[in-house]
Scaffold this motif. Structure first.
Motif, PDB file in Angstrom:
ATOM      1  N   LYS A 105       0.826  -1.206   0.000  1.00  0.00           N
ATOM      2  CA  LYS A 105       0.000   0.000   0.000  1.00  0.00           C
ATOM      3  C   LYS A 105       0.861   1.258   0.000  1.00  0.00           C
ATOM      4  O   LYS A 105       0.600   2.203  -0.745  1.00  0.00           O
ATOM      5  N   VAL A 106       1.878   1.263   0.851  1.00  0.00           N
ATOM      6  CA  VAL A 106       2.758   2.432   0.925  1.00  0.00           C
ATOM      7  C   VAL A 106       3.536   2.593  -0.383  1.00  0.00           C
ATOM      8  O   VAL A 106       3.652   3.698  -0.923  1.00  0.00           O
ATOM      9  N   ALA A 107       4.081   1.497  -0.919  1.00  0.00           N
ATOM     10  CA  ALA A 107       4.860   1.569  -2.156  1.00  0.00           C
ATOM     11  C   ALA A 107       4.018   2.088  -3.316  1.00  0.00           C
ATOM     12  O   ALA A 107       4.455   2.956  -4.084  1.00  0.00           O
ATOM     13  N   SER A 108       2.791   1.585  -3.442  1.00  0.00           N
ATOM     14  CA  SER A 108       1.938   2.002  -4.558  1.00  0.00           C
ATOM     15  C   SER A 108       1.557   3.471  -4.454  1.00  0.00           C
ATOM     16  O   SER A 108       1.523   4.189  -5.466  1.00  0.00           O
ATOM     17  N   GLN A 109       1.316   3.961  -3.242  1.00  0.00           N
ATOM     18  CA  GLN A 109       0.941   5.367  -3.078  1.00  0.00           C
ATOM     19  C   GLN A 109       2.118   6.296  -3.324  1.00  0.00           C
ATOM     20  O   GLN A 109       1.955   7.402  -3.849  1.00  0.00           O
ATOM     21  N   SER A 110       3.296   5.864  -2.975  1.00  0.00           N
ATOM     22  CA  SER A 110       4.492   6.655  -3.263  1.00  0.00           C
ATOM     23  C   SER A 110       4.691   6.802  -4.770  1.00  0.00           C
ATOM     24  O   SER A 110       4.978   7.892  -5.273  1.00  0.00           O
ATOM     25  N   ILE A 111       4.515   5.704  -5.495  1.00  0.00           N
ATOM     26  CA  ILE A 111       4.653   5.735  -6.958  1.00  0.00           C
ATOM     27  C   ILE A 111       3.602   6.645  -7.582  1.00  0.00           C
ATOM     28  O   ILE A 111       3.898   7.464  -8.463  1.00  0.00           O
ATOM     29  N   SER A 112       2.356   6.545  -7.127  1.00  0.00           N
ATOM     30  CA  SER A 112       1.268   7.366  -7.679  1.00  0.00           C
ATOM     31  C   SER A 112       1.525   8.851  -7.449  1.00  0.00           C
ATOM     32  O   SER A 112       1.352   9.680  -8.353  1.00  0.00           O
ATOM     33  N   ALA A 113       1.943   9.197  -6.230  1.00  0.00           N
ATOM     34  CA  ALA A 113       2.176  10.603  -5.892  1.00  0.00           C
ATOM     35  C   ALA A 113       3.285  11.198  -6.754  1.00  0.00           C
ATOM     36  O   ALA A 113       3.148  12.315  -7.290  1.00  0.00           O
ATOM     37  N   ILE A 114       4.377  10.453  -6.919  1.00  0.00           N
ATOM     38  CA  ILE A 114       5.496  10.977  -7.699  1.00  0.00           C
ATOM     39  C   ILE A 114       5.161  11.033  -9.180  1.00  0.00           C
ATOM     40  O   ILE A 114       5.593  11.950  -9.894  1.00  0.00           O
ATOM     41  N   ALA A 115       4.377  10.078  -9.666  1.00  0.00           N
ATOM     42  CA  ALA A 115       3.971  10.108 -11.073  1.00  0.00           C
ATOM     43  C   ALA A 115       3.182  11.383 -11.380  1.00  0.00           C
ATOM     44  O   ALA A 115       3.443  12.076 -12.375  1.00  0.00           O
ATOM     45  N   LEU A 116       2.216  11.719 -10.528  1.00  0.00           N
ATOM     46  CA  LEU A 116       1.425  12.939 -10.729  1.00  0.00           C
ATOM     47  C   LEU A 116       2.299  14.181 -10.646  1.00  0.00           C
ATOM     48  O   LEU A 116       2.205  15.087 -11.479  1.00  0.00           O
ATOM     49  N   TYR A 165      10.706   5.816 -11.701  1.00  0.00           N
ATOM     50  CA  TYR A 165      11.864   4.953 -11.400  1.00  0.00           C
ATOM     51  C   TYR A 165      12.361   5.203  -9.978  1.00  0.00           C
ATOM     52  O   TYR A 165      12.635   4.261  -9.225  1.00  0.00           O
ATOM     53  N   GLN A 166      12.482   6.471  -9.582  1.00  0.00           N
ATOM     54  CA  GLN A 166      12.962   6.807  -8.246  1.00  0.00           C
ATOM     55  C   GLN A 166      11.998   6.321  -7.164  1.00  0.00           C
ATOM     56  O   GLN A 166      12.430   5.874  -6.089  1.00  0.00           O
ATOM     57  N   ALA A 167      10.693   6.402  -7.418  1.00  0.00           N
ATOM     58  CA  ALA A 167       9.709   5.933  -6.437  1.00  0.00           C
ATOM     59  C   ALA A 167       9.845   4.430  -6.205  1.00  0.00           C
ATOM     60  O   ALA A 167       9.786   3.951  -5.062  1.00  0.00           O
ATOM     61  N   ILE A 168      10.026   3.671  -7.289  1.00  0.00           N
ATOM     62  CA  ILE A 168      10.181   2.220  -7.170  1.00  0.00           C
ATOM     63  C   ILE A 168      11.481   1.890  -6.432  1.00  0.00           C
ATOM     64  O   ILE A 168      11.503   1.048  -5.523  1.00  0.00           O
ATOM     65  N   ALA A 169      12.563   2.562  -6.796  1.00  0.00           N
ATOM     66  CA  ALA A 169      13.844   2.321  -6.124  1.00  0.00           C
ATOM     67  C   ALA A 169      13.767   2.674  -4.644  1.00  0.00           C
ATOM     68  O   ALA A 169      14.320   1.981  -3.793  1.00  0.00           O
ATOM     69  N   GLY A 170      13.049   3.757  -4.311  1.00  0.00           N
ATOM     70  CA  GLY A 170      12.900   4.152  -2.914  1.00  0.00           C
ATOM     71  C   GLY A 170      12.169   3.102  -2.093  1.00  0.00           C
ATOM     72  O   GLY A 170      12.557   2.799  -0.959  1.00  0.00           O
ATOM     73  N   ALA A 171      11.104   2.527  -2.667  1.00  0.00           N
ATOM     74  CA  ALA A 171      10.363   1.477  -1.967  1.00  0.00           C
ATOM     75  C   ALA A 171      11.237   0.236  -1.767  1.00  0.00           C
ATOM     76  O   ALA A 171      11.210  -0.397  -0.706  1.00  0.00           O
ATOM     77  N   LEU A 172      12.026  -0.107  -2.775  1.00  0.00           N
ATOM     78  CA  LEU A 172      12.913  -1.271  -2.659  1.00  0.00           C
ATOM     79  C   LEU A 172      13.980  -1.052  -1.593  1.00  0.00           C
ATOM     80  O   LEU A 172      14.318  -1.973  -0.841  1.00  0.00           O
ATOM     81  N   ARG A 173      14.515   0.173  -1.504  1.00  0.00           N
ATOM     82  CA  ARG A 173      15.500   0.459  -0.456  1.00  0.00           C
ATOM     83  C   ARG A 173      14.875   0.336   0.931  1.00  0.00           C
ATOM     84  O   ARG A 173      15.539  -0.057   1.891  1.00  0.00           O
ATOM     85  N   GLY A 174      13.598   0.678   1.050  1.00  0.00           N
ATOM     86  CA  GLY A 174      12.921   0.590   2.340  1.00  0.00           C
ATOM     87  C   GLY A 174      12.880  -0.818   2.901  1.00  0.00           C
ATOM     88  O   GLY A 174      12.899  -1.013   4.120  1.00  0.00           O
ATOM     89  N   VAL A 175      12.824  -1.817   2.016  1.00  0.00           N
ATOM     90  CA  VAL A 175      12.821  -3.213   2.471  1.00  0.00           C
ATOM     91  C   VAL A 175      14.207  -3.833   2.306  1.00  0.00           C
ATOM     92  O   VAL A 175      14.363  -5.061   2.294  1.00  0.00           O
ATOM     93  N   ALA A 176      15.222  -2.982   2.148  1.00  0.00           N
ATOM     94  CA  ALA A 176      16.635  -3.386   2.084  1.00  0.00           C
ATOM     95  C   ALA A 176      16.975  -4.212   0.848  1.00  0.00           C
ATOM     96  O   ALA A 176      17.953  -4.959   0.854  1.00  0.00           O
ATOM     97  N   GLN A 177      16.211  -4.067  -0.233  1.00  0.00           N
ATOM     98  CA  GLN A 177      16.530  -4.780  -1.470  1.00  0.00           C
ATOM     99  C   GLN A 177      17.420  -3.904  -2.351  1.00  0.00           C
ATOM    100  O   GLN A 177      17.063  -3.503  -3.469  1.00  0.00           O
TER     101      GLN A 177
END
Length: 464
Positions: A105-116, A165-177
């Motif tokens: 939920k958090v990852a998807s909302q971060s991506i949506s916000a940055i896309a807009l 791209y940055q939103a997706i990378a940010g979410a991945l860093r949050g889970v240490a990937q």
């Protein structure tokens, strides 16, 4: 030799366990986060250096134009990264608390916000590119402004793709990937470099080739990141339909971190942009000195920048688990490791300075000026940079975004801008005066954030 090796390995292990292992993480987990980000940072900086060096073959006007537009690009991209950081912090804290249901939920909302946000900013800048360039850099030479216009439009077209791209990378860093982030970054940046070699070196397309390369590379980077997130990632489990629905409760948490940081970045990089406008008054050679010095300075900051990104995940997960002791311990350890990086990297780079500056083929009369600027930061960075930049990243990961943003804004404008103008323009110290003001800002930031860390208000924010 065997005896010496058998002694060194256990000693290093004990050292790592002492400073980088705690109740919530051990040193292997922490360095599994740091190392891919360090490799990524190194690669990005080297690609930037090589691209700048390639553009320099098109002349001083091209280098100056790219430098000026990059100051605008940094201003805009920092807004995307600020919101992405909000997503990283919230994802990391939910990951630390064990609440995996909230991660997609958090990852998807971060991506949506940055896309807009990125689409809106891209459209606005394309429509207003001419008055923006005239207002900021109107005193620059005509050929510099022509090249700047081309690169700014090309950059704007790439914003939405890079933002996602940055939103997706940010979410991945949050889970240490961070390994996945590294692979995605390699794909984007290698594509960018390869296209630049073909279009700039092969077809001599100059700034036009640089713009085309940027757009294609960022489109590819976004597509690959999206495919990985939706098809292959098993931790975040994001679905496309989740991105199409705005959930204000989650967005509010992201924006609690993201908006103060975005405001900070907007004014911080706006201040740097303003600094660029009075550097323009010093002439094209001064712009070139600043551009090359700024480009090379990124090499000095590779280790510090990697630790600044890594500490958000580490501290965020510690705070999510409620372990303040580990958060404090790891922050201190990151500070010391960063200073060691600065000493080692600075010594190496100063030793090979002639080789580095030779990549840009600058006019001979400006080479001593470039060396003086790099010597200045090589001396100061081990003492001030870590507290000035890694510490606020750690505080922000704990939710202390408002304080760090206000402090950063005040020091930026009082020192880097006002003092920079006084030293550089009023007192006639030129570029050196501007950089001395920047170093003074680092010193004041170090004192403020060090004092904040000694207290207990920075970790008392409740985000989840």
């Amino acid at each position: 030799m065997r005896r010496r090796g058998s002694f060194v390995r256990p000693y290093c292990t004990r050292l790592l366990e002492r400073y980088f292992s705690g109740n919530t993480m051990d040193y292997k987990q922490i360095f599994a986060i740091i190392l891919p980000i360090f490799v990524d940072s190194t690669f990005i900086v080297l690609m930037a250096l090589m691209n700048t060096a390639m553009v320099s073959s098109s002349g001083v006007a091209a280098v100056s134009a790219v430098s000026m537009v990059d100051s605008i690009n940094i201003f805009i991209v920092s807004l995307f990264m600020a919101v992405a950081t909000g997503g990283t912090v919230i994802v990391a804290q939910y990951k630390g608390s064990g609440n995996v249901q909230m991660l997609p939920k958090v990852a998807s909302q971060s991506i949506s916000a940055i896309a807009l946000l990125s689409v809106v900013l891209s459209a606005v800048l394309i429509m207003l590119h001419q008055p923006i360039l005239n207002g900021l850099f109107g005193k620059a030479d005509a050929d510099v402004l022509h090249n700047a216009r081309i690169f700014l439009i090309g950059s704007c077209l790439s914003y939405p793709f890079f933002g996602i791209y940055q939103a997706i990378a940010g979410a991945l860093r949050g889970v240490a990937q961070t390994k996945a982030c590294l692979v995605l970054s390699l794909i984007l940046n290698l594509t960018y470099l390869l296209l630049n070699v073909i279009l700039i070196k092969g077809f001599d397309m100059g700034v036009v080739g640089l713009s085309i390369s940027l757009i294609i590379a960022r489109v590819l980077g976004m597509v690959v990141a999206f495919v990985y997130l939706l098809k292959y990632n098993q931790t975040l489990r994001v679905r496309l339909k989740d991105m199409l629905q705005l959930q204000w409760g989650i967005l509010k948490k992201i924006m609690f971190i993201g908006l103060p940081f975005a405001a900070e970045q907007m004014f911080f990089n706006g201040g740097k942009l303003l600094t660029q406008t009075f550097i323009v008054q010093l002439g094209t050679l001064a712009i070139t000195v600043n551009a090359i010095s700024g480009s090379l300075s990124m090499l000095f900051q590779i280790g510090g920048s990697a630790l600044s990104a890594s500490i958000v995940t580490v501290v965020g997960q510690c705070i999510g688990r409620g372990d303040i002791q580990d958060a404090r311990k790891f922050i201190r350890s990151f500070m010391w490791l960063s200073s060691i990086f600065f000493v080692v990297i600075g010594a190496v780079l100063l030793a090979i300075f002639p080789l580095l500056v030779g990549m840009y083929a600058p006019p001979a009369e400006i080479v001593p000026d470039i060396f003086e600027l790099l010597l200045l930061i090589a001396i100061v960075q081990p003492i001030m940079w870590s507290l000035s930049f890694i510490m606020p990243a750690a505080l922000r990961a704990a939710g202390d975004s408002r304080f760090t943003s206000v402090a950063s804004l005040l020091t930026m404008w009082l020192f880097r801008i006002i003092l920079g103008y006084i030293l550089g323009i009023t007192l006639g110290m030129g570029i050196m005066g501007v950089w001395i003001a920047m170093v003074a800002e680092w010193g004041v930031r170090s004192i403020i954030f060090g004092w904040r860390f000694r207290g207990n208000k920075w970790y008392r924010h409740k985000l989840i």
